[in-house]
Design an enzyme around this catalytic site. Structure first.
Site, PDB file in Angstrom:
ATOM      1  N   CYS A   2       0.821  -1.216   0.000  1.00  0.00           N
ATOM      2  CA  CYS A   2       0.000   0.000   0.000  1.00  0.00           C
ATOM      3  C   CYS A   2       0.857   1.269   0.000  1.00  0.00           C
ATOM      4  O   CYS A   2       1.930   1.299   0.593  1.00  0.00           O
ATOM      5  CB  CYS A   2      -0.878   0.031   1.238  1.00  0.00           C
ATOM      6  SG  CYS A   2      -1.959  -1.383   1.387  1.00  0.00           S
ATOM      7  N   ARG A  27       5.645  -0.237  -6.162  1.00  0.00           N
ATOM      8  CA  ARG A  27       5.630  -0.985  -4.911  1.00  0.00           C
ATOM      9  C   ARG A  27       4.667  -2.170  -4.954  1.00  0.00           C
ATOM     10  O   ARG A  27       4.704  -3.030  -4.088  1.00  0.00           O
ATOM     11  CB  ARG A  27       5.237  -0.053  -3.761  1.00  0.00           C
ATOM     12  CG  ARG A  27       6.215   1.083  -3.551  1.00  0.00           C
ATOM     13  CD  ARG A  27       5.637   2.095  -2.598  1.00  0.00           C
ATOM     14  NE  ARG A  27       5.289   1.465  -1.338  1.00  0.00           N
ATOM     15  CZ  ARG A  27       6.108   1.334  -0.314  1.00  0.00           C
ATOM     16  NH1 ARG A  27       7.329   1.801  -0.407  1.00  0.00           N
ATOM     17  NH2 ARG A  27       5.723   0.758   0.800  1.00  0.00           N
ATOM     18  N   TRP A  84      -2.900  -2.727  -1.593  1.00  0.00           N
ATOM     19  CA  TRP A  84      -2.461  -4.108  -1.828  1.00  0.00           C
ATOM     20  C   TRP A  84      -3.291  -4.938  -0.869  1.00  0.00           C
ATOM     21  O   TRP A  84      -3.110  -4.849   0.340  1.00  0.00           O
ATOM     22  CB  TRP A  84      -0.978  -4.205  -1.526  1.00  0.00           C
ATOM     23  CG  TRP A  84      -0.270  -5.398  -2.060  1.00  0.00           C
ATOM     24  CD1 TRP A  84       0.144  -5.587  -3.358  1.00  0.00           C
ATOM     25  CD2 TRP A  84       0.177  -6.545  -1.335  1.00  0.00           C
ATOM     26  NE1 TRP A  84       0.809  -6.784  -3.454  1.00  0.00           N
ATOM     27  CE2 TRP A  84       0.841  -7.395  -2.246  1.00  0.00           C
ATOM     28  CE3 TRP A  84       0.081  -6.941  -0.005  1.00  0.00           C
ATOM     29  CZ2 TRP A  84       1.395  -8.607  -1.866  1.00  0.00           C
ATOM     30  CZ3 TRP A  84       0.632  -8.156   0.378  1.00  0.00           C
ATOM     31  CH2 TRP A  84       1.275  -8.972  -0.558  1.00  0.00           C
ATOM     32  N   ASN A 110      -2.333   2.609   5.683  1.00  0.00           N
ATOM     33  CA  ASN A 110      -1.457   1.459   5.429  1.00  0.00           C
ATOM     34  C   ASN A 110      -1.281   0.708   6.734  1.00  0.00           C
ATOM     35  O   ASN A 110      -1.243   1.325   7.795  1.00  0.00           O
ATOM     36  CB  ASN A 110      -0.069   1.911   4.971  1.00  0.00           C
ATOM     37  CG  ASN A 110      -0.068   2.447   3.557  1.00  0.00           C
ATOM     38  OD1 ASN A 110      -1.064   2.348   2.854  1.00  0.00           O
ATOM     39  ND2 ASN A 110       1.059   3.020   3.160  1.00  0.00           N
ATOM     40  N   GLY A 111      -1.104  -0.600   6.655  1.00  0.00           N
ATOM     41  CA  GLY A 111      -0.882  -1.384   7.871  1.00  0.00           C
ATOM     42  C   GLY A 111      -2.083  -2.274   8.163  1.00  0.00           C
ATOM     43  O   GLY A 111      -2.981  -2.420   7.316  1.00  0.00           O
ATOM     44  N   GLU A 491      19.786 -17.164  -4.938  1.00  0.00           N
ATOM     45  CA  GLU A 491      19.346 -15.883  -5.475  1.00  0.00           C
ATOM     46  C   GLU A 491      18.905 -16.050  -6.939  1.00  0.00           C
ATOM     47  O   GLU A 491      17.925 -15.439  -7.368  1.00  0.00           O
ATOM     48  CB  GLU A 491      20.470 -14.841  -5.333  1.00  0.00           C
ATOM     49  CG  GLU A 491      20.275 -13.542  -6.083  1.00  0.00           C
ATOM     50  CD  GLU A 491      18.997 -12.792  -5.751  1.00  0.00           C
ATOM     51  OE1 GLU A 491      18.358 -13.060  -4.720  1.00  0.00           O
ATOM     52  OE2 GLU A 491      18.613 -11.939  -6.582  1.00  0.00           O
ATOM     53  N   LYS A 495      15.175 -15.017  -8.260  1.00  0.00           N
ATOM     54  CA  LYS A 495      14.928 -14.051  -9.340  1.00  0.00           C
ATOM     55  C   LYS A 495      14.008 -14.662 -10.393  1.00  0.00           C
ATOM     56  O   LYS A 495      13.072 -14.034 -10.861  1.00  0.00           O
ATOM     57  CB  LYS A 495      16.238 -13.673 -10.034  1.00  0.00           C
ATOM     58  CG  LYS A 495      17.036 -12.586  -9.467  1.00  0.00           C
ATOM     59  CD  LYS A 495      16.452 -11.226  -9.699  1.00  0.00           C
ATOM     60  CE  LYS A 495      16.824 -10.312  -8.561  1.00  0.00           C
ATOM     61  NZ  LYS A 495      16.319 -10.696  -7.245  1.00  0.00           N
ATOM     62  N   GLU A 498      10.460 -15.019  -9.109  1.00  0.00           N
ATOM     63  CA  GLU A 498       9.786 -13.732  -8.898  1.00  0.00           C
ATOM     64  C   GLU A 498       9.196 -13.163 -10.174  1.00  0.00           C
ATOM     65  O   GLU A 498       8.066 -12.688 -10.171  1.00  0.00           O
ATOM     66  CB  GLU A 498      10.765 -12.699  -8.329  1.00  0.00           C
ATOM     67  CG  GLU A 498      11.008 -12.804  -6.838  1.00  0.00           C
ATOM     68  CD  GLU A 498      11.847 -11.639  -6.314  1.00  0.00           C
ATOM     69  OE1 GLU A 498      11.422 -10.993  -5.363  1.00  0.00           O
ATOM     70  OE2 GLU A 498      12.944 -11.390  -6.851  1.00  0.00           O
ATOM     71  N   HIS A 514      21.865 -36.848  -2.800  1.00  0.00           N
ATOM     72  CA  HIS A 514      21.138 -37.298  -1.609  1.00  0.00           C
ATOM     73  C   HIS A 514      19.633 -37.125  -1.761  1.00  0.00           C
ATOM     74  O   HIS A 514      18.924 -37.008  -0.770  1.00  0.00           O
ATOM     75  CB  HIS A 514      21.627 -36.535  -0.371  1.00  0.00           C
ATOM     76  CG  HIS A 514      23.063 -36.782  -0.051  1.00  0.00           C
ATOM     77  ND1 HIS A 514      23.558 -38.031   0.253  1.00  0.00           N
ATOM     78  CD2 HIS A 514      24.128 -35.941  -0.018  1.00  0.00           C
ATOM     79  CE1 HIS A 514      24.866 -37.951   0.472  1.00  0.00           C
ATOM     80  NE2 HIS A 514      25.237 -36.692   0.306  1.00  0.00           N
ATOM     81  N   LYS A 612       7.286  -4.354  -3.663  1.00  0.00           N
ATOM     82  CA  LYS A 612       8.698  -3.977  -3.546  1.00  0.00           C
ATOM     83  C   LYS A 612       9.166  -4.024  -2.100  1.00  0.00           C
ATOM     84  O   LYS A 612      10.268  -4.460  -1.812  1.00  0.00           O
ATOM     85  CB  LYS A 612       8.905  -2.575  -4.137  1.00  0.00           C
ATOM     86  CG  LYS A 612      10.340  -2.085  -4.093  1.00  0.00           C
ATOM     87  CD  LYS A 612      11.243  -2.904  -4.982  1.00  0.00           C
ATOM     88  CE  LYS A 612      12.687  -2.474  -4.930  1.00  0.00           C
ATOM     89  NZ  LYS A 612      13.585  -3.584  -5.295  1.00  0.00           N
TER      90      LYS A 612
HETATM   91  C1  G6P Z   1       9.995  -8.504  -0.912  1.00  0.00           C
HETATM   92  C2  G6P Z   1      10.464  -8.540  -2.356  1.00  0.00           C
HETATM   93  C3  G6P Z   1      11.835  -9.206  -2.442  1.00  0.00           C
HETATM   94  C4  G6P Z   1      12.811  -8.513  -1.502  1.00  0.00           C
HETATM   95  C5  G6P Z   1      12.286  -8.562  -0.071  1.00  0.00           C
HETATM   96  C6  G6P Z   1      13.167  -7.809   0.918  1.00  0.00           C
HETATM   97  O1  G6P Z   1       9.651  -9.774  -0.493  1.00  0.00           O
HETATM   98  O2  G6P Z   1       9.543  -9.233  -3.173  1.00  0.00           O
HETATM   99  O3  G6P Z   1      12.311  -9.102  -3.768  1.00  0.00           O
HETATM  100  O4  G6P Z   1      14.054  -9.127  -1.611  1.00  0.00           O
HETATM  101  O5  G6P Z   1      11.000  -7.956  -0.042  1.00  0.00           O
HETATM  102  O6  G6P Z   1      13.112  -6.426   0.681  1.00  0.00           O
HETATM  103  P1  G6P Z   1      14.099  -5.402   1.362  1.00  0.00           P
HETATM  104  O7  G6P Z   1      13.587  -4.051   0.968  1.00  0.00           O
HETATM  105  O8  G6P Z   1      14.014  -5.635   2.853  1.00  0.00           O
HETATM  106  O9  G6P Z   1      15.466  -5.685   0.860  1.00  0.00           O
END
Ligand code: G6P
Length: 617
Positions: A2, A27, A84, A110-111, A491, A495, A498, A514, A612
């Site tokens: 949000c 976001r 959101w 928000n929240g 990672e 990616k 995502e 294993h 985000k």
């Molecule tokens: C969300 C995003 C991730 C990101 C994570 C941590 O889950 O989808 O891509 O890595 O937040 O975000 P930050 O701002 O704490 O690095």
């Protein structure tokens, strides 16, 4: 997640608010809306499920020209929101702003309010009818029904009844010259303009108007009028906040000729790394100079363990960090998802250095982990990108990442700078202990070589593109790496998941035999991270095991590694120092995810279901 915007000034509010909402789009959200003081002495709301541009297209002309006859001459006041969904589906009704039953108060929130159900039941019993399923709507009714001489008094009275988290902006027909905003666990930032004031939950919506900002703290409120602001506590005591300057500019949020923010940010990495290193390479003592750490040499020597906490990609960067610190500084180190740590009643040790890592500095799970460490008397520093963000302010010192604004949900340049930040921390801790000056020099040389080497990797897009074409057709794939390469594999899988929505699983190459080996077949590709280090033979053995089962392989490796026909595709990166190689090996995996998502036609910068920064539990 949000987003909130607010405006008080002489320009028509709706266009300014909609423009601000556009800046918050990155976001992640599912509906949007604005509310302004209207010319018939009422609050006019325009909100809908869907994109900001659809909302913008449907703005009634009248809304843009609204002027409250009660407001001082020429003054326009309004609030806006991107939602959101958490409580209630993403529908027009559930979109914010929410208006009180008498139409006199509008809020954006928000929240999450923990006691919303009980408050809703009590209000309904008093005859209040609700028009949405959200927890937030109770706030509009509570403010409207509260007693008090001023809007500030009524907001304080309403907030005294709620538990949970909020970033809140309130518009009230009876206080037509102002907004009242409040923060508890969800960011609110005031932007100080010339004869006008802005409010937002994220600095990206403010830098198009001003660089002078005020971050509210938890438990703090503010009155915002066209000519200024006044901050105060829940006990109505003045806090006297002063604005700070942010160094991010409006241009940083422009695509600047690139197709997507993700690829722009991938290409910005050399510059971002240079900024992160700037002023921190101390050649005289072959160490890293980290001015913001608030730890002297004696404190650093007393550290017996390092515990890194982050979420998502930040957690994987933390895994790299733990590996690097343990290897270079010889201090036991590990990384843990902050989201798990905060809930398992962790033992906090006085001689452990806790390190919170976050791009946004607003991830709620990471923030809660920091607070848990502090509550139990632990020492926590931050590796954070956004200056002045909540986690940065909550930590007892830290290292700013200086990656610049990151707009794409999938983190690239901030992730790379997290790793660089950990490397600087590792060298710093190591040089206070047993890392020799020669070894310190070697690693600093390696760090300074990184920007040019990243530039070379990014320029070599063609082989990644070719691999992405065949890989993106697979419904599932493995990412394999071991020891230094394992964080890279994790990672890489993150990616891909995502932004391309392709199922990907990371395993330690050593664990393949294993269990996961049972899945290897011509239909299941593996992306293998194969650096030229002391484990090369072991990694090549694993590739043989995969080849024996006809599993197709993309190898991410070094130029001097000869893999013959063990890999269907090979992407090479330049060698750096073995401890730093993971940073370079990660970059082709960013490009791979990007090109896979592109070939599948996905919305790269705003992947489905993700935000985000996740500012709720
Ligand atoms: C969300 C995003 C991730 C990101 C994570 C941590 O889950 O989808 O891509 O890595 O937040 O975000 P930050 O701002 O704490 O690095």
């Amino acid at each position: 997640m949000c987003g909130i915007v607010g405006y008080v000034g002489n320009r028509p509010a709706a266009p300014v608010l909609l423009d601000g909402l556009g800046a918050l789009e990155y976001r992640g959200y599912d509906s949007a809306g604005v509310a302004v003081h209207g010319c018939q002495g009422r609050i006019v709301v325009h909100k809908a499920a869907g994109r900001v541009r659809d909302l913008q297209a449907g703005v009634p002309v009248a809304l843009e020209e609204q002027q409250d006859p009660l407001a001082p001459d020429g003054l326009h006041v309004g609030i806006g929101h991107t939602r959101w969904a958490t409580h209630g589906a993403p529908t027009d009704e559930n979109a914010h702003p929410h208006v009180s039953a008498d139409g006199r108060v509008a809020i954006v929130h928000n929240g999450v309010l923990d006691n919303a159900e009980a408050l809703r039941a009590a209000l309904e019993a008093e005859g209040v009818s609700f028009s949405s399923d959200t927890d937030s709507e109770v706030l509009a009714h509570l403010v409207a029904r509260a007693s008090g001489d001023s809007l500030e008094d009524r907001v304080l009275a309403a907030l005294a009844q709620v538990t949970g988290t909020y970033g809140l902006a309130v518009l009230d027909l009876d206080a037509p010259d102002r907004l009242v905003v409040a923060r508890n666990g969800s960011p609110i930032i005031i932007g100080v303009g010339e004869d006008e004031m802005h409010v937002a939950s994220d600095v990206s919506a403010l830098v198009r108007h001003t660089r002078r900002v005020v971050h509210l703290d938890d438990g703090e409120l503010a009155t915002v009028t066209a000519d200024g602001f006044h901050t105060f506590t829940s006990l109505a005591a003045t806090t006297g906040k002063r604005p700070i300057e942010v160094d991010w500019a409006y241009d940083d949020y422009e695509l600047d000729g690139h197709d997507h923010f993700m690829i722009k940010e991938i290409r910005e990495q050399p510059e971002a790394v240079r900024r992160c290193l700037s002023g921190r390479v101390d050649r005289r003592f072959a160490t890293a100079h980290l001015g913001g750490m608030e730890l002297d040499a004696r404190d650093c020597r007393a550290v017996r363990r390092v515990k890194i906490l982050g979420c998502g990609s930040a957690y994987y960067a933390g895994q790299f960090g733990a590996q690097f610190i343990e290897e270079v500084a010889r201090i036991p180190a590990d990384a843990e998802p902050a989201s798990e740590f905060r809930y398992r009643n962790p033992v906090i040790e006085p001689d452990t250095l806790y390190v919170a890592v976050s791009q946004s500095g607003e991830t709620y799970d990471t923030l809660a982990a920091v607070q848990e460490v502090k509550r139990k008397g632990g020492r926590v520093i931050g590796l954070v990108n956004v200056v002045g963000s909540t986690i940065a302010r909550e930590c007892q010192g830290g290292i700013y990442l200086h990656a610049g604004p990151e707009v794409a949900v999938a983190s690239t340049k901030a992730l790379t700078n997290m790793s660089v930040g950990f490397a600087l921390l590792g060298v710093h801790l190591g040089r206070i202990r047993d890392l020799s000056a020669a070894q310190g020099e070697r690693l600093l040389d390696g760090l300074e070589r990184l920007p040019d080497q990243i530039e070379a990797v990014v320029a070599n897009e063609e082989p990644v593109l070719a691999a992405a074409r065949w890989l993106s057709k697979a419904p599932s794939m493995f990412f394999l790496g071991r020891v230094r390469g394992y964080a890279v594999a994790r990672e890489g899988a993150q990616k891909l998941k995502e932004i391309s929505y392709v199922h990907a699983e990371a395993y330690q190459t050593s664990e393949l035999k294993h269990g996961p080996l049972a899945l290897i077949s011509p239909e299941l590709p593996s992306i293998a991270v194969v650096p030229h280090d002391e484990l090369l033979d072991r990694n090549v053995t694993a590739l043989h095991e995969i080849a024996a089962r006809s599993g197709p392989v993309l190898a991410i490796t070094h130029e001097d590694v000869e893999l013959g026909d063990l890999a269907r595709s090979v992407v090479t990166v330049p060698r750096n120092e073995p401890e730093l190689d993971p940073i370079l090996l990660t970059v082709p995996l960013q490009l791979l995810a990007y090109h896979a998502a592109l070939s599948l036609g996905h919305d790269i910068d705003k992947p489905r279901n993700l935000a985000k920064s996740v500012t709720v539990e």
